[in-house]
Design a protein around this motif. Structure first.
Motif, PDB file in Angstrom:
ATOM      1  N   GLY A 220       0.829  -1.307   0.164  1.00 28.19           N
ATOM      2  CA  GLY A 220      -0.038  -0.025  -0.028  1.00 28.19           C
ATOM      3  C   GLY A 220       1.002   1.249  -0.192  1.00 28.19           C
ATOM      4  O   GLY A 220       0.592   2.276  -0.557  1.00 28.19           O
ATOM      5  N   GLU A 221       2.047   1.079   0.781  1.00 31.44           N
ATOM      6  CA  GLU A 221       2.874   2.519   0.641  1.00 31.44           C
ATOM      7  C   GLU A 221       3.262   2.782  -0.667  1.00 31.44           C
ATOM      8  O   GLU A 221       3.485   3.849  -1.190  1.00 31.44           O
ATOM      9  N   TYR A 222       3.576   1.621  -1.399  1.00 30.30           N
ATOM     10  CA  TYR A 222       4.400   1.777  -2.729  1.00 30.30           C
ATOM     11  C   TYR A 222       3.192   2.595  -3.620  1.00 30.30           C
ATOM     12  O   TYR A 222       3.355   3.432  -4.575  1.00 30.30           O
ATOM     13  N   ARG A 223       2.005   2.065  -3.476  1.00 29.15           N
ATOM     14  CA  ARG A 223       0.733   2.545  -4.361  1.00 29.15           C
ATOM     15  C   ARG A 223       0.640   4.186  -3.828  1.00 29.15           C
ATOM     16  O   ARG A 223       0.262   4.735  -4.962  1.00 29.15           O
ATOM     17  N   GLU A 224       0.723   4.238  -2.600  1.00 26.91           N
ATOM     18  CA  GLU A 224       0.554   5.595  -2.267  1.00 26.91           C
ATOM     19  C   GLU A 224       1.722   6.663  -3.027  1.00 26.91           C
ATOM     20  O   GLU A 224       1.452   7.602  -3.277  1.00 26.91           O
ATOM     21  N   GLN A 225       2.820   6.071  -3.005  1.00 28.14           N
ATOM     22  CA  GLN A 225       4.026   6.929  -3.265  1.00 28.14           C
ATOM     23  C   GLN A 225       4.087   6.922  -4.973  1.00 28.14           C
ATOM     24  O   GLN A 225       4.803   7.592  -5.422  1.00 28.14           O
ATOM     25  N   GLY A 226       2.968   6.440  -5.559  1.00 31.76           N
ATOM     26  CA  GLY A 226       2.731   6.725  -7.129  1.00 31.76           C
ATOM     27  C   GLY A 226       3.728   5.473  -7.741  1.00 31.76           C
ATOM     28  O   GLY A 226       3.774   5.823  -9.019  1.00 31.76           O
ATOM     29  N   TYR A 227       3.940   4.468  -7.203  1.00 37.15           N
ATOM     30  CA  TYR A 227       4.453   3.520  -7.959  1.00 37.15           C
ATOM     31  C   TYR A 227       3.379   2.775  -8.809  1.00 37.15           C
ATOM     32  O   TYR A 227       2.208   2.642  -8.444  1.00 37.15           O
ATOM     33  N   LEU A 228       4.014   2.230 -10.103  1.00 39.87           N
ATOM     34  CA  LEU A 228       2.777   1.567 -10.916  1.00 39.87           C
ATOM     35  C   LEU A 228       3.035  -0.206 -10.448  1.00 39.87           C
ATOM     36  O   LEU A 228       3.852  -0.456 -10.086  1.00 39.87           O
ATOM     37  N   PRO A 229       1.645  -0.602 -10.623  1.00 36.36           N
ATOM     38  CA  PRO A 229       1.734  -1.924 -10.099  1.00 36.36           C
ATOM     39  C   PRO A 229       2.527  -2.879 -11.022  1.00 36.36           C
ATOM     40  O   PRO A 229       3.036  -3.728 -10.447  1.00 36.36           O
ATOM     41  N   GLU A 230       2.633  -2.519 -12.293  1.00 39.13           N
ATOM     42  CA  GLU A 230       3.551  -3.368 -13.156  1.00 39.13           C
ATOM     43  C   GLU A 230       5.076  -3.260 -12.834  1.00 39.13           C
ATOM     44  O   GLU A 230       5.979  -4.192 -12.867  1.00 39.13           O
ATOM     45  N   ALA A 231       5.375  -1.947 -12.343  1.00 37.50           N
ATOM     46  CA  ALA A 231       6.878  -1.888 -11.715  1.00 37.50           C
ATOM     47  C   ALA A 231       7.176  -2.633 -10.789  1.00 37.50           C
ATOM     48  O   ALA A 231       8.274  -3.294 -10.576  1.00 37.50           O
ATOM     49  N   LEU A 232       6.037  -2.477  -9.528  1.00 35.51           N
ATOM     50  CA  LEU A 232       6.479  -3.093  -8.385  1.00 35.51           C
ATOM     51  C   LEU A 232       6.561  -4.697  -8.459  1.00 35.51           C
ATOM     52  O   LEU A 232       7.297  -5.374  -8.063  1.00 35.51           O
ATOM     53  N   PHE A 233       5.603  -5.158  -9.439  1.00 39.65           N
ATOM     54  CA  PHE A 233       5.685  -6.663  -9.605  1.00 39.65           C
ATOM     55  C   PHE A 233       6.924  -6.965 -10.453  1.00 39.65           C
ATOM     56  O   PHE A 233       7.384  -8.216 -10.158  1.00 39.65           O
ATOM     57  N   ASN A 234       7.216  -6.409 -11.610  1.00 37.74           N
ATOM     58  CA  ASN A 234       8.470  -6.671 -12.120  1.00 37.74           C
ATOM     59  C   ASN A 234       9.535  -6.696 -11.147  1.00 37.74           C
ATOM     60  O   ASN A 234      10.502  -7.612 -11.250  1.00 37.74           O
ATOM     61  N   TYR A 235       9.861  -5.826 -10.386  1.00 30.51           N
ATOM     62  CA  TYR A 235      11.100  -5.445  -9.377  1.00 30.51           C
ATOM     63  C   TYR A 235      10.805  -6.750  -8.679  1.00 30.51           C
ATOM     64  O   TYR A 235      12.061  -7.166  -8.316  1.00 30.51           O
ATOM     65  N   LEU A 236       9.676  -7.074  -7.960  1.00 29.88           N
ATOM     66  CA  LEU A 236       9.805  -8.255  -6.921  1.00 29.88           C
ATOM     67  C   LEU A 236      10.151  -9.464  -7.588  1.00 29.88           C
ATOM     68  O   LEU A 236      10.570 -10.085  -6.702  1.00 29.88           O
ATOM     69  N   LEU A 237       9.673  -9.355  -8.857  1.00 29.09           N
ATOM     70  CA  LEU A 237       9.959 -10.902  -9.469  1.00 29.09           C
ATOM     71  C   LEU A 237      11.439 -10.932  -9.505  1.00 29.09           C
ATOM     72  O   LEU A 237      11.996 -12.056  -9.353  1.00 29.09           O
ATOM     73  N   LEU A 238      12.181  -9.725  -9.862  1.00 29.40           N
ATOM     74  CA  LEU A 238      13.597  -9.770 -10.009  1.00 29.40           C
ATOM     75  C   LEU A 238      14.562 -10.128  -8.822  1.00 29.40           C
ATOM     76  O   LEU A 238      15.546 -10.318  -8.744  1.00 29.40           O
ATOM     77  N   LYS A 275      16.727   0.848  -7.502  1.00 30.12           N
ATOM     78  CA  LYS A 275      16.562   0.088  -8.797  1.00 30.12           C
ATOM     79  C   LYS A 275      15.083   0.125  -8.924  1.00 30.12           C
ATOM     80  O   LYS A 275      14.614   0.135 -10.161  1.00 30.12           O
ATOM     81  N   LEU A 276      14.105   0.091  -8.122  1.00 31.64           N
ATOM     82  CA  LEU A 276      12.861   0.029  -8.031  1.00 31.64           C
ATOM     83  C   LEU A 276      12.431   1.295  -8.543  1.00 31.64           C
ATOM     84  O   LEU A 276      11.416   1.331  -9.376  1.00 31.64           O
ATOM     85  N   ALA A 277      12.926   2.729  -8.179  1.00 31.11           N
ATOM     86  CA  ALA A 277      12.766   3.848  -8.817  1.00 31.11           C
ATOM     87  C   ALA A 277      12.889   3.736 -10.190  1.00 31.11           C
ATOM     88  O   ALA A 277      12.000   4.210 -10.813  1.00 31.11           O
ATOM     89  N   TRP A 278      14.041   3.348 -10.340  1.00 30.85           N
ATOM     90  CA  TRP A 278      14.371   3.207 -12.084  1.00 30.85           C
ATOM     91  C   TRP A 278      13.455   2.342 -12.775  1.00 30.85           C
ATOM     92  O   TRP A 278      12.953   2.861 -14.121  1.00 30.85           O
ATOM     93  N   MET A 279      13.193   1.279 -12.184  1.00 35.43           N
ATOM     94  CA  MET A 279      11.817   0.277 -12.823  1.00 35.43           C
ATOM     95  C   MET A 279      10.738   0.969 -13.092  1.00 35.43           C
ATOM     96  O   MET A 279      10.054   1.044 -14.150  1.00 35.43           O
ATOM     97  N   ASN A 280      10.389   2.025 -12.161  1.00 37.25           N
ATOM     98  CA  ASN A 280       9.147   2.592 -12.131  1.00 37.25           C
ATOM     99  C   ASN A 280       8.987   3.672 -13.254  1.00 37.25           C
ATOM    100  O   ASN A 280       8.163   3.726 -14.179  1.00 37.25           O
ATOM    101  N   GLY A 281      10.421   4.326 -13.435  1.00 32.69           N
ATOM    102  CA  GLY A 281      10.472   5.054 -14.960  1.00 32.69           C
ATOM    103  C   GLY A 281      10.205   4.537 -15.914  1.00 32.69           C
ATOM    104  O   GLY A 281       9.645   4.934 -17.119  1.00 32.69           O
ATOM    105  N   GLU A 282      10.771   3.242 -16.062  1.00 31.16           N
ATOM    106  CA  GLU A 282      10.723   2.537 -17.257  1.00 31.16           C
ATOM    107  C   GLU A 282       9.239   2.138 -17.595  1.00 31.16           C
ATOM    108  O   GLU A 282       8.892   2.114 -18.838  1.00 31.16           O
ATOM    109  N   TYR A 283       8.305   1.900 -16.662  1.00 29.49           N
ATOM    110  CA  TYR A 283       6.970   1.728 -16.780  1.00 29.49           C
ATOM    111  C   TYR A 283       6.254   2.673 -17.085  1.00 29.49           C
ATOM    112  O   TYR A 283       5.398   2.764 -17.909  1.00 29.49           O
ATOM    113  N   ILE A 284       6.870   4.090 -16.588  1.00 33.43           N
ATOM    114  CA  ILE A 284       5.979   5.276 -16.731  1.00 33.43           C
ATOM    115  C   ILE A 284       6.370   5.385 -18.408  1.00 33.43           C
ATOM    116  O   ILE A 284       5.370   5.890 -19.153  1.00 33.43           O
ATOM    117  N   LYS A 285       7.467   5.365 -18.930  1.00 23.75           N
ATOM    118  CA  LYS A 285       7.609   5.405 -20.284  1.00 23.75           C
ATOM    119  C   LYS A 285       6.785   4.590 -21.281  1.00 23.75           C
ATOM    120  O   LYS A 285       6.640   4.938 -22.240  1.00 23.75           O
TER     121      LYS A 285
END
Ligand code: GLU
Length: 441
Positions: A220-238, A275-285
């Motif tokens: 929930g905290e990541y969601r509130e901070q504006g992370y995209l679910p796809e980015a968090l999913f991808n990062y946790l998978l890695l 790295k998670l922040a970077w991943m989020n930027g990749e998904y925003i693109k």
């Protein structure tokens, strides 16, 4: 289709830990990869914490991440009768016994204990950790029913896995010790033992278990901070798995096709917020252009009362400029503020560094003068003006003060694109105002 059945079996508390949801992701991918079933079991026996709100948070979080489950949700509390029936069978077959226990408050009660085998080795081939073994005599008998008659985790967890016909138990390695006990319960009940895969811990930069002291630990905290679910999913998978090459950003289809439980890393996975922040930027693109334009418009209107009218081309251009630089959607209001209002905050540090320098006042007034003569108000034409001034030496001495003067910040989209978007009137007015009120002679 296959007969593989895996489950995610969280105990709802109102917050979903990233380590737990990573276990859900691995279970989900394993089921989708093999064509098996991904089941959701709510281990809601802690009645104080497993409130309807806490369960709703869990569902919401799974939906947000796109973790859809098969079949009906299974509630552990609803299976209590089956847990106690299993206990009766264990008592009848001599695998369990009752003892009197004196509780801390001095009351005497009767608990049911599981009787561990006295000899032999309990072993299993863990899909992640490899061969695991422990002498039975090293594990003491343990309680399976409390004195109030309620079943304890070990029996409930095993009976539910039997009833849900779970073939693979994929869970955190904090459960390894329990697994030795659980295997004995399965056998005593005459049930087949599932395969196990224990996932290593997520650790912080110091190698200690990642906790809320290290930063956001709950989905929930990541969601509130504006992370995209796809980015968090991808990062946790890695965190504990990779596709075997250097690909890091994967589509959901690629993840499903490539995921192999056997390849999950044994070593603990270090959580790296950068790295998670970077991943989020990749998904925003990757957000489709029109959708990103909508995001920008919506977030712009959340930052000011009245957004000035602009045509579609203007919004589209602004969105394109922002999209490649945005790491968090929550940063958008701050980034667009200067484009939709003449009232925007000035960053003290940027002002100090770029405007409080001798000569900057004159420089800004001179620029305002030169820009006012530009016939075609466009990024290339404005850039040409500064290029000429800089005579081939870097444009930094002009670019930085202009940026702070017109936007209040030290960073943002390309400066000349910014000026093009702001338009002639706002640019000139802001340069002159900053020269008079903030800059140094
Ligand atoms: N409710 C337990 C937990 O969240 C379940 C463990 C399991 O997956 O068996 O740790």
């Amino acid at each position: 289709m296959s007969d593989i059945r895996v489950r995610f079996a969280p105990s709802p508390t109102g917050k979903v830990h990233i380590g737990n949801i990573r276990a859900a992701i691995y279970n989900w991918l394993y089921a989708r990869h093999t064509g098996g079933k991904f089941l959701l079991r709510v281990e809601d026996t802690d009645l104080e914490r497993s409130t309807p709100e806490a369960i709703a948070v869990l569902f919401d979080c799974m939906k947000w991440l796109g973790l859809d489950w098969d079949e009906e949700v299974f509630y552990q509390t609803k299976n209590a009768k089956r847990h106690l029936e299993a206990v009766d069978r264990l008592l009848a077959s001599g695998h369990a016994y009752k003892v009197e226990k004196t509780s801390r408050d001095g009351k005497i009660g009767v608990v049911t204990m599981f009787k561990m085998p006295r000899e032999g080795v309990i072993e299993f081939d863990d899909i992640v950790k490899g061969h695991m073994a422990k002498k039975a005599e090293d594990i003491q008998d343990f309680a399976i029913v409390r004195s109030d008659g309620s079943p304890i985790f070990h029996i409930a967890n095993v009976v539910d896995d039997i009833d849900q016909r779970v073939t693979h138990v994929i869970r955190g390695d904090d459960h390894v010790e329990n697994t030795f006990k659980h295997i004995c319960i399965f056998r005593a009940l005459g049930a087949s033992v599932p395969k196990y895969g224990h996932l290593s811990m997520i650790v912080n930069q110091q190698g200690k278990p990642y906790s809320k002291r290290d930063g956001a630990a709950f989905v929930g905290e990541y969601r509130e901070q504006g992370y995209l679910p796809e980015a968090l999913f991808n990062y946790l998978l890695l965190l504990g798995w990779n596709p075997g090459d250097d690909r890091e950003v994967l589509t959901r289809e690629e993840m499903i096709r490539l995921f192999e439980l056997e390849k999950v890393h044994v070593t603990a996975a270090m959580f790296d917020p950068k790295k998670l922040a970077w991943m989020n930027g990749e998904y925003i693109k990757k957000i489709p252009h029109d959708e990103f334009v909508r995001e920008v418009k919506e977030r712009a209107s959340s930052s000011v009362e009245q957004v000035p009218a602009h045509d579609d081309a203007w919004w589209s251009y602004l969105a394109d400029q922002l999209q490649v630089r945005t790491k968090f959607l929550n940063d958008i209001p701050g980034m667009v503020r200067c484009f939709v209002s003449d009232e925007f905050p000035f960053d003290g540090k940027a002002v100090e560094k770029r405007l409080k320098k001798p000569g900057v006042k004159g420089l800004l007034l001179d620029l305002a003068e030169r820009f006012s003569k530009v016939a075609d108000w466009s990024a290339p034409a404005l850039e040409a003006v500064v290029k000429e001034l800089s005579q081939g030496n870097g444009m930094g001495p002009w670019v930085h003060p202009i940026r702070v003067a017109v936007s209040g910040r030290g960073e943002g989209i390309g400066l000349f694109e910014m000026l093009q978007l702001l338009g002639r009137d706002a640019t000139l007015a802001r340069l002159r105002k900053a020269a008079e009120t903030l800059a140094v002679d």
